[in-house]
Design an enzyme around this catalytic site. Structure first.
Site, PDB file in Angstrom:
ATOM      1  N   ASP A  60       0.736  -1.223   0.071  1.00  0.00           N
ATOM      2  CA  ASP A  60       0.065   0.081   0.026  1.00  0.00           C
ATOM      3  C   ASP A  60       0.890   1.163  -0.073  1.00  0.00           C
ATOM      4  O   ASP A  60       1.986   1.062   0.127  1.00  0.00           O
ATOM      5  CB  ASP A  60      -0.928   0.072   1.099  1.00  0.00           C
ATOM      6  CG  ASP A  60      -0.317  -0.372   2.629  1.00  0.00           C
ATOM      7  OD1 ASP A  60       1.028  -0.230   2.718  1.00  0.00           O
ATOM      8  OD2 ASP A  60      -1.162  -0.678   3.344  1.00  0.00           O
ATOM      9  N   ASN A  92      -8.561  -1.339  12.828  1.00  0.00           N
ATOM     10  CA  ASN A  92      -9.819  -1.636  12.436  1.00  0.00           C
ATOM     11  C   ASN A  92     -10.093  -2.586  11.500  1.00  0.00           C
ATOM     12  O   ASN A  92     -11.249  -2.773  10.863  1.00  0.00           O
ATOM     13  CB  ASN A  92     -10.320  -0.209  11.747  1.00  0.00           C
ATOM     14  CG  ASN A  92      -9.501   0.076  10.291  1.00  0.00           C
ATOM     15  OD1 ASN A  92      -8.562  -0.681  10.069  1.00  0.00           O
ATOM     16  ND2 ASN A  92     -10.017   0.886   9.750  1.00  0.00           N
ATOM     17  N   HIS A 121      -8.421  -3.615   9.048  1.00  0.00           N
ATOM     18  CA  HIS A 121      -7.974  -3.662   7.534  1.00  0.00           C
ATOM     19  C   HIS A 121      -6.675  -4.425   7.207  1.00  0.00           C
ATOM     20  O   HIS A 121      -5.850  -4.699   8.153  1.00  0.00           O
ATOM     21  CB  HIS A 121      -7.894  -2.043   7.084  1.00  0.00           C
ATOM     22  CG  HIS A 121      -6.457  -1.329   7.705  1.00  0.00           C
ATOM     23  ND1 HIS A 121      -6.317  -0.109   7.891  1.00  0.00           N
ATOM     24  CD2 HIS A 121      -5.335  -1.973   8.050  1.00  0.00           C
ATOM     25  CE1 HIS A 121      -5.268   0.248   8.237  1.00  0.00           C
ATOM     26  NE2 HIS A 121      -4.557  -0.887   8.535  1.00  0.00           N
ATOM     27  N   GLU A 167      -9.783  -0.748   3.592  1.00  0.00           N
ATOM     28  CA  GLU A 167     -10.494  -0.474   4.747  1.00  0.00           C
ATOM     29  C   GLU A 167     -11.739  -1.136   4.988  1.00  0.00           C
ATOM     30  O   GLU A 167     -12.632  -1.507   3.835  1.00  0.00           O
ATOM     31  CB  GLU A 167     -10.789   1.193   4.637  1.00  0.00           C
ATOM     32  CG  GLU A 167      -9.414   2.022   4.529  1.00  0.00           C
ATOM     33  CD  GLU A 167      -8.647   2.137   5.943  1.00  0.00           C
ATOM     34  OE1 GLU A 167      -8.662   1.029   6.715  1.00  0.00           O
ATOM     35  OE2 GLU A 167      -8.196   3.101   6.245  1.00  0.00           O
TER      36      GLU A 167
HETATM   37  C1  GLP Z   1      -1.203   0.052   8.485  1.00  0.00           C
HETATM   38  C2  GLP Z   1      -0.986  -0.245   7.035  1.00  0.00           C
HETATM   39  C3  GLP Z   1      -0.945  -1.946   7.164  1.00  0.00           C
HETATM   40  C4  GLP Z   1      -0.120  -2.563   8.456  1.00  0.00           C
HETATM   41  C5  GLP Z   1      -1.186  -2.186   9.659  1.00  0.00           C
HETATM   42  C6  GLP Z   1      -0.813  -2.377  10.914  1.00  0.00           C
HETATM   43  O1  GLP Z   1      -2.058   1.314   8.482  1.00  0.00           O
HETATM   44  N1  GLP Z   1      -1.972   0.220   6.171  1.00  0.00           N
HETATM   45  O2  GLP Z   1      -0.518  -2.338   6.029  1.00  0.00           O
HETATM   46  O3  GLP Z   1      -0.178  -3.725   8.172  1.00  0.00           O
HETATM   47  O4  GLP Z   1      -1.613  -0.779   9.534  1.00  0.00           O
HETATM   48  O5  GLP Z   1       0.027  -1.557  11.353  1.00  0.00           O
HETATM   49  P1  GLP Z   1       1.158  -1.748  12.793  1.00  0.00           P
HETATM   50  O6  GLP Z   1       1.809  -2.930  12.362  1.00  0.00           O
HETATM   51  O7  GLP Z   1       1.913  -0.517  12.832  1.00  0.00           O
HETATM   52  O8  GLP Z   1       0.345  -1.983  13.857  1.00  0.00           O
END
Ligand code: GLP
Length: 246
Positions: free
Chosen positions: A67, A137, A139, A144
């Site tokens: 992403d 959330n 995702h 989303e």
């Molecule tokens: C982010 C990204 C995801 C990531 C997730 C978890 O917003 N879009 O690709 O895996 O949320 O993030 P974290 O590992 O910092 O909890």
């Protein structure tokens, strides 16, 4: 669904790095879908150490971006998930820039960015191994809620939850943009193998709902249940808590 629960984030990262390293050794031209976020950083460091110490060939490894934010082009201080991925994984593993599939910005229309990305992912035969984190959330990437299992690669509006959870990655002068490109649920769920890394007590509730609750577009990660034969969940004790193993 395979489930590996390790006592700490560090041990979980070691388990994940071992799985990825073995997969690269078994298939040197592996295509790897790569999450950013805080969860996998330690895994990427350990992977890099294993690759070096065990002389694993990464010259044919293909890295695919999961992403990316959409920032105004003239903002040189804009937060970039590609820069993050480059720093944490592409440089340490010495991945050739010709073996990287990313969201190419500067296309006149979002459609063109999506088409170029999808064409490249198609030309490498899809994803062998997806490394995913779990959004607070629910995702996956930036799919989303609500996101259907057939949601394609696309430009999305980030939810308030994602704007809030992503801002701490950056310094105060780098504001998380309101839109991002994401690999679609189709690309993610179509991966031949999926590793979902989940760390920290703050992820316990969303993890529980994702793997024991109903499969729902409102919790995109719950759709992993539909491809459970390809999925390994790697969690630390804090994230797993008292979730019942089925
Ligand atoms: C982010 C990204 C995801 C990531 C997730 C978890 O917003 N879009 O690709 O895996 O949320 O993030 P974290 O590992 O910092 O909890």
């Amino acid at each position: 669904m395979d489930i590996i629960v390790d006592p700490t984030h560090e041990l979980m990262s070691q388990s994940a790095a071992r799985i990825i390293a073995d997969a690269i050794r078994a298939k040197p031209n592996l295509s790897l879908l790569i999450a950013t976020g805080n969860t996998p950083i330690e895994c990427y460091r350990q992977l890099s150490a294993i690759v070096t110490s065990e002389h694993i060939d990464t010259s044919r490894l293909v890295a695919v971006q999961l992403d990316e934010y959409v920032s105004p082009e003239n903002n040189s201080n804009a937060p970039s998930l590609f820069d993050w991925m480059q720093r944490e994984l592409l440089q340490p593993l010495v991945i050739d820039s010709g073996n990287v599939v990313r969201f190419e910005m500067g296309q006149s229309m979002p459609r063109a960015t999506v088409d170029v990305y999808d064409t490249k992912v198609g030309s490498i035969g899809g994803i062998d191994l997806a490394i995913l984190g779990l959004g607070p959330n629910g995702h996956l990437g930036f799919n989303e809620p609500p996101s259907a299992p057939d949601a394609p690669t696309r430009l999305v509006d980030l939810t308030p939850e994602s704007l809030i959870s992503n801002q701490p990655y950056w310094d105060d002068s780098q504001i998380v943009p309101s839109q991002a490109f994401t690999a679609g649920m189709t690309t993610i769920l179509g991966a031949r193998k999926i590793l979902l890394l989940v760390s920290g007590a703050h992820k316990n509730t969303v993890l529980r709902h994702a793997i024991t609750g109903p499969v729902s577009d409102l919790l995109p990660a719950s759709q992993l249940q539909s491809v459970s034969g390809n999925v390994t969940i790697l969690a630390d004790n804090a994230a797993w808590g008292d979730i019942e193993r089925r």
